[in-house]
Design an enzyme around this catalytic site. Structure first.
Site, PDB file in Angstrom:
ATOM      1  N   LYS A  22       0.846  -1.214   0.000  1.00  0.00           N
ATOM      2  CA  LYS A  22       0.000   0.000   0.000  1.00  0.00           C
ATOM      3  C   LYS A  22       0.870   1.249   0.000  1.00  0.00           C
ATOM      4  O   LYS A  22       0.667   2.168  -0.799  1.00  0.00           O
ATOM      5  CB  LYS A  22      -0.894   0.004   1.254  1.00  0.00           C
ATOM      6  N   ASN A  23       1.853   1.289   0.907  1.00  0.00           N
ATOM      7  CA  ASN A  23       2.615   2.529   1.064  1.00  0.00           C
ATOM      8  C   ASN A  23       3.608   2.773  -0.068  1.00  0.00           C
ATOM      9  O   ASN A  23       4.131   3.877  -0.208  1.00  0.00           O
ATOM     10  CB  ASN A  23       3.323   2.562   2.429  1.00  0.00           C
ATOM     11  N   CYS A 116      -4.375  13.816  13.096  1.00  0.00           N
ATOM     12  CA  CYS A 116      -4.378  12.398  12.750  1.00  0.00           C
ATOM     13  C   CYS A 116      -4.405  11.609  14.051  1.00  0.00           C
ATOM     14  O   CYS A 116      -3.761  11.985  15.021  1.00  0.00           O
ATOM     15  CB  CYS A 116      -3.127  12.066  11.956  1.00  0.00           C
ATOM     16  N   ARG A 121       1.155  14.935  12.923  1.00  0.00           N
ATOM     17  CA  ARG A 121       1.842  14.595  11.667  1.00  0.00           C
ATOM     18  C   ARG A 121       2.047  15.870  10.868  1.00  0.00           C
ATOM     19  O   ARG A 121       1.368  16.129   9.880  1.00  0.00           O
ATOM     20  CB  ARG A 121       1.038  13.548  10.899  1.00  0.00           C
ATOM     21  N   ASP A 309       4.871   0.725  11.973  1.00  0.00           N
ATOM     22  CA  ASP A 309       3.632   0.105  11.479  1.00  0.00           C
ATOM     23  C   ASP A 309       3.462  -1.343  11.933  1.00  0.00           C
ATOM     24  O   ASP A 309       2.444  -1.971  11.637  1.00  0.00           O
ATOM     25  CB  ASP A 309       3.582   0.186   9.935  1.00  0.00           C
ATOM     26  N   ARG A 401      -8.603  -0.299   4.781  1.00  0.00           N
ATOM     27  CA  ARG A 401      -7.751   0.676   4.103  1.00  0.00           C
ATOM     28  C   ARG A 401      -6.409   0.067   3.733  1.00  0.00           C
ATOM     29  O   ARG A 401      -5.795   0.461   2.759  1.00  0.00           O
ATOM     30  CB  ARG A 401      -7.493   1.883   5.014  1.00  0.00           C
TER      31      ARG A 401
HETATM   32  N1  EPU Z   1       7.469  14.496  10.608  1.00  0.00           N
HETATM   33  C1  EPU Z   1       7.754  15.811  10.935  1.00  0.00           C
HETATM   34  N2  EPU Z   1       7.646  16.745   9.958  1.00  0.00           N
HETATM   35  C2  EPU Z   1       7.311  16.437   8.684  1.00  0.00           C
HETATM   36  C3  EPU Z   1       7.022  15.096   8.350  1.00  0.00           C
HETATM   37  C4  EPU Z   1       7.116  14.142   9.351  1.00  0.00           C
HETATM   38  O1  EPU Z   1       8.063  16.135  12.073  1.00  0.00           O
HETATM   39  O2  EPU Z   1       7.245  17.358   7.835  1.00  0.00           O
HETATM   40  C5  EPU Z   1       7.567  13.479  11.651  1.00  0.00           C
HETATM   41  C6  EPU Z   1       6.258  12.746  11.875  1.00  0.00           C
HETATM   42  O3  EPU Z   1       5.411  13.443  12.754  1.00  0.00           O
HETATM   43  C7  EPU Z   1       6.744  11.422  12.435  1.00  0.00           C
HETATM   44  C8  EPU Z   1       8.038  11.184  11.660  1.00  0.00           C
HETATM   45  O4  EPU Z   1       8.445  12.465  11.197  1.00  0.00           O
HETATM   46  O5  EPU Z   1       7.059  11.579  13.790  1.00  0.00           O
HETATM   47  C9  EPU Z   1       7.914  10.242  10.491  1.00  0.00           C
HETATM   48  O6  EPU Z   1       6.835  10.636   9.645  1.00  0.00           O
HETATM   49  P1  EPU Z   1       6.842  10.353   8.097  1.00  0.00           P
HETATM   50  O7  EPU Z   1       6.752  11.650   7.378  1.00  0.00           O
HETATM   51  O8  EPU Z   1       7.957   9.455   7.749  1.00  0.00           O
HETATM   52  O9  EPU Z   1       5.438   9.599   7.891  1.00  0.00           O
HETATM   53  P2  EPU Z   1       4.580   9.619   6.583  1.00  0.00           P
HETATM   54  O10 EPU Z   1       5.465   9.680   5.414  1.00  0.00           O
HETATM   55  O11 EPU Z   1       3.494  10.614   6.692  1.00  0.00           O
HETATM   56  C10 EPU Z   1       4.577   7.023   6.162  1.00  0.00           C
HETATM   57  C11 EPU Z   1       3.572   5.922   6.093  1.00  0.00           C
HETATM   58  C12 EPU Z   1       3.038   5.613   7.488  1.00  0.00           C
HETATM   59  C13 EPU Z   1       4.227   5.217   8.371  1.00  0.00           C
HETATM   60  C14 EPU Z   1       5.271   6.350   8.370  1.00  0.00           C
HETATM   61  C15 EPU Z   1       6.527   6.020   9.156  1.00  0.00           C
HETATM   62  C16 EPU Z   1       2.571   6.167   3.912  1.00  0.00           C
HETATM   63  C17 EPU Z   1       1.374   6.459   3.095  1.00  0.00           C
HETATM   64  N3  EPU Z   1       2.463   6.312   5.225  1.00  0.00           N
HETATM   65  O12 EPU Z   1       3.896   8.168   6.657  1.00  0.00           O
HETATM   66  O13 EPU Z   1       2.187   4.490   7.346  1.00  0.00           O
HETATM   67  O14 EPU Z   1       3.801   4.982   9.677  1.00  0.00           O
HETATM   68  O15 EPU Z   1       5.659   6.644   7.007  1.00  0.00           O
HETATM   69  O16 EPU Z   1       7.119   4.882   8.635  1.00  0.00           O
HETATM   70  O17 EPU Z   1       3.587   5.757   3.380  1.00  0.00           O
HETATM   71  C18 EPU Z   1       0.412   3.062   7.909  1.00  0.00           C
HETATM   72  O18 EPU Z   1       0.604   2.449   6.843  1.00  0.00           O
HETATM   73  O19 EPU Z   1      -0.336   2.611   8.809  1.00  0.00           O
HETATM   74  C19 EPU Z   1       1.072   4.347   8.137  1.00  0.00           C
HETATM   75  C20 EPU Z   1       0.658   5.226   9.041  1.00  0.00           C
END
Ligand code: EPU
Length: 431
Positions: A22-23, A116, A121, A309, A401
């Site tokens: 998915k991701n 969220c 996030r 995850d 999802r």
């Molecule tokens: N963060 C910041 N600032 C930013 C972006 C992120 O502080 O601008 C922080 C977040 O709050 C968090 C950390 O950095 O503490 C990591 O967040 P990241 O941006 O890596 O998360 P994401 O890209 O929004 C993806 C996956 C999530 C998974 C995370 C971490 C997708 C669609 N989502 O989210 O997947 O938990 O990476 O590996 O790829 C799930 O599948 O259940 C899911 C939530």
């Protein structure tokens, strides 16, 4: 709304086939907008999040065709630049539309994602990277307006207090592919889903060096073309079933995973004394001998560390593993919504800051429980599979999802689980 009824206690025996990731798929749907030519994605999981992403890019002007359950063709000869609130608020991953909109159209008007359930996030790192690459932006009435006409190659440090950002890295890579000059992204995420996105972009004509490392160097090109790309298997789905096998007894084969991408889970399962047999790069067997399990100390970290995850599912495993386990969240410090629900099933867990302190005891007992997010739902299903008596997992749209046909896959290996319509549920089991 559907509900899962689970009668715990059946060992899992047989083979579960892992679906596509998915991701990895979600940012690839966005990446397909970078070219005017058609792109075909195969091995895409058949999930509500994917269908939703398809709707969003259709709204932006793409023609989207699901040729069979796992194959999608995306063709975007022209696209608009506005991603409205009504669409973005339903799925946080839609934030990765910023990349293709700026890369191809040099501007974007995108609703800011709200709160969220798994914790704060923010998107500050996405925006910091975009500024560094020369984008200007303003925020008004819940929207962010980004002007990328002056963008140029630059050196970006993308690390934050919780490490790298997965979708932030995806966004900047996609912009940089169509940005004049050389962009260097330091502290880039190196999750397998990012590696797979890079491979797709290279197949579209992008010039990316350092794929799989924390430093990516991207030489901008003028145009990208369409491509045909097969999505990697879902490592989180694979990990979830391995944990399920460890909890339930029996011999479960998880087929079609990329075992190399499961290193941290493999290591922790061995520490917990789970018996595993790696058959080859794509197939692994788990032997559920719950009486021999040992408690563990685990910390979630960016890849190749232990994935956040899979944290909820590991909590479920440790609730019935005798001894004291400590599970600490370093990515989303408050991602513990599964804990109160596991407590309703008899789990002995105390939350101390970003750690769950679990006193593993006798098996959990079945109860009606409420799913709050995708991975918390999976943890509740796993707990239900081992609990005495019946469990009812409600709000399973969260599960739908991210897990393709979870109950069918589990039924095929012997789990006593069924999906019911809400009106088929006894009143006493609703909450
Ligand atoms: N963060 C910041 N600032 C930013 C972006 C992120 O502080 O601008 C922080 C977040 O709050 C968090 C950390 O950095 O503490 C990591 O967040 P990241 O941006 O890596 O998360 P994401 O890209 O929004 C993806 C996956 C999530 C998974 C995370 C971490 C997708 C669609 N989502 O989210 O997947 O938990 O990476 O590996 O790829 C799930 O599948 O259940 C899911 C939530």
């Amino acid at each position: 709304m559907d509900v899962l009824r689970i009668q715990g206690g059946s060992p899992l025996n047989g083979t579960i086939q892992v679906s596509g990731s998915k991701n990895a798929s979600l940012p690839m749907f966005a990446a397909a907008l970078l070219s005017e030519e058609p792109t075909t994605l195969t091995n895409v999981p058949n999930l509500s999040d994917i269908r939703f992403m398809a709707q969003i890019i259709e709204h932006l002007g793409a023609r989207v065709n699901q040729k069979d359950p796992t194959t999608w063709e995306i063709h975007a000869p022209s696209i608009s630049t506005k991603a409205p609130y009504d669409l973005v608020r339903k799925m946080r991953a839609s934030i990765c539309l910023i990349g293709p909109l700026i890369g191809r159209m040099h501007q974007a008007e995108i609703s800011l994602p709200g709160g969220c359930v798994i914790g704060q996030r923010p998107i500050d790192l996405h925006l910091k990277g975009l500024r560094k690459i020369g984008c200007e932006m303003k925020t008004e009435s819940g929207y962010i307006y980004i002007d990328g006409k002056q963008r140029r190659g630059s050196h970006i440090f993308l690390g934050g207090r919780h490490g790298s950002t997965v979708l932030g890295t995806a966004n900047l890579i996609m912009v940089a592919c169509l940005t004049p000059g050389t962009t260097c992204i330091e502290s880039a995420a190196c999750e397998p889903e990012i590696v797979d996105l890079c491979r797709m972009l290279v197949a579209m004509g992008a010039n990316i060096e350092g794929i799989g490392s924390h430093t990516l160097t991207i030489n901008g090109v003028e145009k990208l073309h369409g491509c045909h790309h097969r999505v990697i298997p879902d490592r989180i789905e694979a990990g979830t079933y391995l944990i399920a096998g460890a909890m339930t007894g029996g011999t479960l084969k998880v087929q079609g995973a990329e075992i190399r991408q499961l290193g941290a889970l493999h290591d922790k399962l061995l520490e917990a004394n789970v018996k595993l047999n790696i058959i080859d790069d794509q197939n692994i067997e788990v032997f559920g001998v719950q009486s021999q399990l040992k408690p563990i100390d685990l910390i979630t970290l960016p890849y190749p560390g232990f994935p956040t995850d899979l944290q909820a599912q590991m909590c479920a495993l440790m609730t019935s593993t005798p001894g004291l386990s400590i599970i600490t969240e370093r990515i989303y410090p408050s991602r513990f919504m599964h804990v109160p629900e596991l407590q309703r099933m008899g789990a002995n867990i105390a939350l101390e800051g970003a750690s769950a302190i679990i006193h593993g005891e006798a098996p959990l007992f079945g109860a009606p429980v409420m799913a709050s997010d995708l991975r918390a739902s999976a943890a509740l299903v796993l707990a239900g599979l081992t609990a005495t008596k019946e469990s009812w997992v409600q709000r399973i749209y969260h599960l739908d999802r991210g897990y393709e046909n979870m109950e069918t896959k589990l039924q095929s290996v012997g789990a006593n689980i069924e999906r019911l319509k809400q009106d088929g549920i006894p009143e006493s089991c609703l909450n």
